[in-house]
Write a protein that holds these residues in place. Sequence first.
Motif, PDB file in Angstrom:
ATOM      1  N   THR A 110       0.927  87.842  36.385  1.00  0.00           N
ATOM      2  CA  THR A 110       1.275  88.425  35.091  1.00  0.00           C
ATOM      3  C   THR A 110       2.738  88.842  35.103  1.00  0.00           C
ATOM      4  N   ARG A 111       3.541  88.176  34.283  1.00  0.00           N
ATOM      5  CA  ARG A 111       4.972  88.463  34.242  1.00  0.00           C
ATOM      6  C   ARG A 111       5.276  89.670  33.355  1.00  0.00           C
ATOM      7  N   THR A 112       6.387  90.334  33.651  1.00  0.00           N
ATOM      8  CA  THR A 112       6.944  91.328  32.747  1.00  0.00           C
ATOM      9  C   THR A 112       7.895  90.609  31.789  1.00  0.00           C
ATOM     10  N   PHE A 113       8.422  91.333  30.812  1.00  0.00           N
ATOM     11  CA  PHE A 113       9.392  90.724  29.911  1.00  0.00           C
ATOM     12  C   PHE A 113      10.605  90.217  30.688  1.00  0.00           C
ATOM     13  N   GLY A 114      11.088  91.026  31.626  1.00  0.00           N
ATOM     14  CA  GLY A 114      12.268  90.644  32.395  1.00  0.00           C
ATOM     15  C   GLY A 114      12.061  89.410  33.247  1.00  0.00           C
ATOM     16  N   GLN A 115      10.820  89.106  33.598  1.00  0.00           N
ATOM     17  CA  GLN A 115      10.523  87.937  34.426  1.00  0.00           C
ATOM     18  C   GLN A 115      10.187  86.700  33.603  1.00  0.00           C
ATOM     19  N   THR A 116      10.144  86.849  32.286  1.00  0.00           N
ATOM     20  CA  THR A 116       9.817  85.720  31.418  1.00  0.00           C
ATOM     21  C   THR A 116      11.018  84.789  31.298  1.00  0.00           C
ATOM     22  N   PRO A 117      10.838  83.509  31.545  1.00  0.00           N
ATOM     23  CA  PRO A 117      11.974  82.575  31.461  1.00  0.00           C
ATOM     24  C   PRO A 117      12.550  82.494  30.051  1.00  0.00           C
ATOM     25  N   ILE A 118      13.845  82.300  29.986  1.00  0.00           N
ATOM     26  CA  ILE A 118      14.519  82.050  28.709  1.00  0.00           C
ATOM     27  C   ILE A 118      14.453  80.551  28.441  1.00  0.00           C
ATOM     28  N   ARG A 119      14.127  80.184  27.211  1.00  0.00           N
ATOM     29  CA  ARG A 119      13.956  78.769  26.891  1.00  0.00           C
ATOM     30  C   ARG A 119      14.715  78.409  25.619  1.00  0.00           C
ATOM     31  N   LEU A 120      14.979  77.127  25.476  1.00  0.00           N
ATOM     32  CA  LEU A 120      15.573  76.614  24.247  1.00  0.00           C
ATOM     33  C   LEU A 120      14.466  76.276  23.263  1.00  0.00           C
ATOM     34  N   ILE A 121      14.585  76.763  22.040  1.00  0.00           N
ATOM     35  CA  ILE A 121      13.642  76.378  20.997  1.00  0.00           C
ATOM     36  C   ILE A 121      14.428  75.760  19.845  1.00  0.00           C
ATOM     37  N   ARG A 122      13.824  74.788  19.204  1.00  0.00           N
ATOM     38  CA  ARG A 122      14.507  74.061  18.139  1.00  0.00           C
ATOM     39  C   ARG A 122      14.219  74.696  16.781  1.00  0.00           C
ATOM     40  N   MET A 123      15.274  74.868  15.996  1.00  0.00           N
ATOM     41  CA  MET A 123      15.136  75.385  14.641  1.00  0.00           C
ATOM     42  C   MET A 123      14.930  74.228  13.667  1.00  0.00           C
ATOM     43  N   SER A 124      14.307  74.528  12.547  1.00  0.00           N
ATOM     44  CA  SER A 124      14.077  73.508  11.526  1.00  0.00           C
ATOM     45  C   SER A 124      15.266  73.360  10.592  1.00  0.00           C
ATOM     46  N   SER A 125      16.178  74.318  10.632  1.00  0.00           N
ATOM     47  CA  SER A 125      17.378  74.281   9.794  1.00  0.00           C
ATOM     48  C   SER A 125      18.475  75.057  10.511  1.00  0.00           C
ATOM     49  N   PRO A 126      19.738  74.837  10.145  1.00  0.00           N
ATOM     50  CA  PRO A 126      20.820  75.583  10.798  1.00  0.00           C
ATOM     51  C   PRO A 126      20.716  77.078  10.518  1.00  0.00           C
ATOM     52  N   LEU A 127      21.256  77.859  11.424  1.00  0.00           N
ATOM     53  CA  LEU A 127      21.302  79.309  11.242  1.00  0.00           C
ATOM     54  C   LEU A 127      22.105  79.653   9.993  1.00  0.00           C
ATOM     55  N   THR A 128      21.570  80.539   9.167  1.00  0.00           N
ATOM     56  CA  THR A 128      22.316  81.029   8.009  1.00  0.00           C
ATOM     57  C   THR A 128      22.810  82.439   8.313  1.00  0.00           C
ATOM     58  N   ALA A 129      24.027  82.736   7.883  1.00  0.00           N
ATOM     59  CA  ALA A 129      24.644  84.027   8.184  1.00  0.00           C
ATOM     60  C   ALA A 129      24.909  84.796   6.899  1.00  0.00           C
ATOM     61  N   TYR A 130      25.026  86.094   7.036  1.00  0.00           N
ATOM     62  CA  TYR A 130      25.277  86.969   5.900  1.00  0.00           C
ATOM     63  C   TYR A 130      26.688  86.744   5.348  1.00  0.00           C
ATOM     64  N   VAL A 131      26.878  87.079   4.095  1.00  0.00           N
ATOM     65  CA  VAL A 131      28.188  86.943   3.457  1.00  0.00           C
ATOM     66  C   VAL A 131      29.175  87.896   4.136  1.00  0.00           C
ATOM     67  N   GLY A 132      30.319  87.366   4.526  1.00  0.00           N
ATOM     68  CA  GLY A 132      31.331  88.192   5.171  1.00  0.00           C
ATOM     69  C   GLY A 132      31.314  88.111   6.682  1.00  0.00           C
ATOM     70  N   SER A 133      30.415  87.307   7.243  1.00  0.00           N
ATOM     71  CA  SER A 133      30.367  87.159   8.697  1.00  0.00           C
ATOM     72  C   SER A 133      31.667  86.542   9.201  1.00  0.00           C
ATOM     73  N   ILE A 134      32.225  87.118  10.268  1.00  0.00           N
ATOM     74  CA  ILE A 134      33.491  86.620  10.815  1.00  0.00           C
ATOM     75  C   ILE A 134      33.268  85.711  12.023  1.00  0.00           C
ATOM     76  N   ASP A 135      32.006  85.538  12.423  1.00  0.00           N
ATOM     77  CA  ASP A 135      31.711  84.646  13.543  1.00  0.00           C
ATOM     78  C   ASP A 135      31.886  83.192  13.120  1.00  0.00           C
ATOM     79  N   GLN A 136      32.204  82.356  14.091  1.00  0.00           N
ATOM     80  CA  GLN A 136      32.288  80.929  13.821  1.00  0.00           C
ATOM     81  C   GLN A 136      30.916  80.409  13.399  1.00  0.00           C
ATOM     82  N   PRO A 137      30.858  79.464  12.457  1.00  0.00           N
ATOM     83  CA  PRO A 137      29.558  78.921  12.024  1.00  0.00           C
ATOM     84  C   PRO A 137      28.769  78.373  13.212  1.00  0.00           C
ATOM     85  N   TYR A 138      27.498  78.718  13.259  1.00  0.00           N
ATOM     86  CA  TYR A 138      26.619  78.253  14.336  1.00  0.00           C
ATOM     87  C   TYR A 138      25.948  76.971  13.856  1.00  0.00           C
TER      88      TYR A 138
END
Length: 204
Positions: free
Chosen positions: A11-39
Amino acid sequence: MSFEDFASTYTRTFGQTPIRLIRMSSPLTAYVGSIDQPYRHFVLLCQPHFTSKSISIAFYLNGTAYFEYLTEDKIRQRLQLLNNIRKTSFNYDDLESILIRLKTILSTDGIKQDNNELHAKLLSSRLLSIEIYQDDLKFKFRCDERPELFEQHYVRQLLIQVKELSQRQEYLCELLEHKDQLPQFDAKLFLSTPMTIIDDDEGM
């Protein structure tokens, strides 16, 4: 007991749970005014930890982490809020089977299924929304920014993997050097058994 048997029952803890890649069905949408580069990628790094009555989940994006912990009551409330009880085929009282469905959707292969959808929305610099759809099931995660998790879990897992690869390389060099003196080498056992021991006593 082999390592494979141990891993399948441990039985794993959260910290022992592997990080995985999951596929999105659409690109990430960001809030108006976000200064981050488009993902522009269609994948997210996800660390989902399920028990029979709770969910701890983190998403890693743009050098930070977003996290949510849901108790049994919160899971039920969200299911009732997002789903029409008269039009669903699943039983609200059977929470464990619903959690299994969500866990399967968030698996590496789950999002590849045609009837599974996952959409991510950055509602603000500190809030990430993940919407999941599967047939008549709808669910949503609202994750608050937790930048400390990025180093504690994402960076830490990368360092563990680097250490593991380094130890394997060192061990393989020793095997090659003494190959004539060794009994039959079990390659499958070597590849399936980690050499790095993770002593993780962190709890969420």
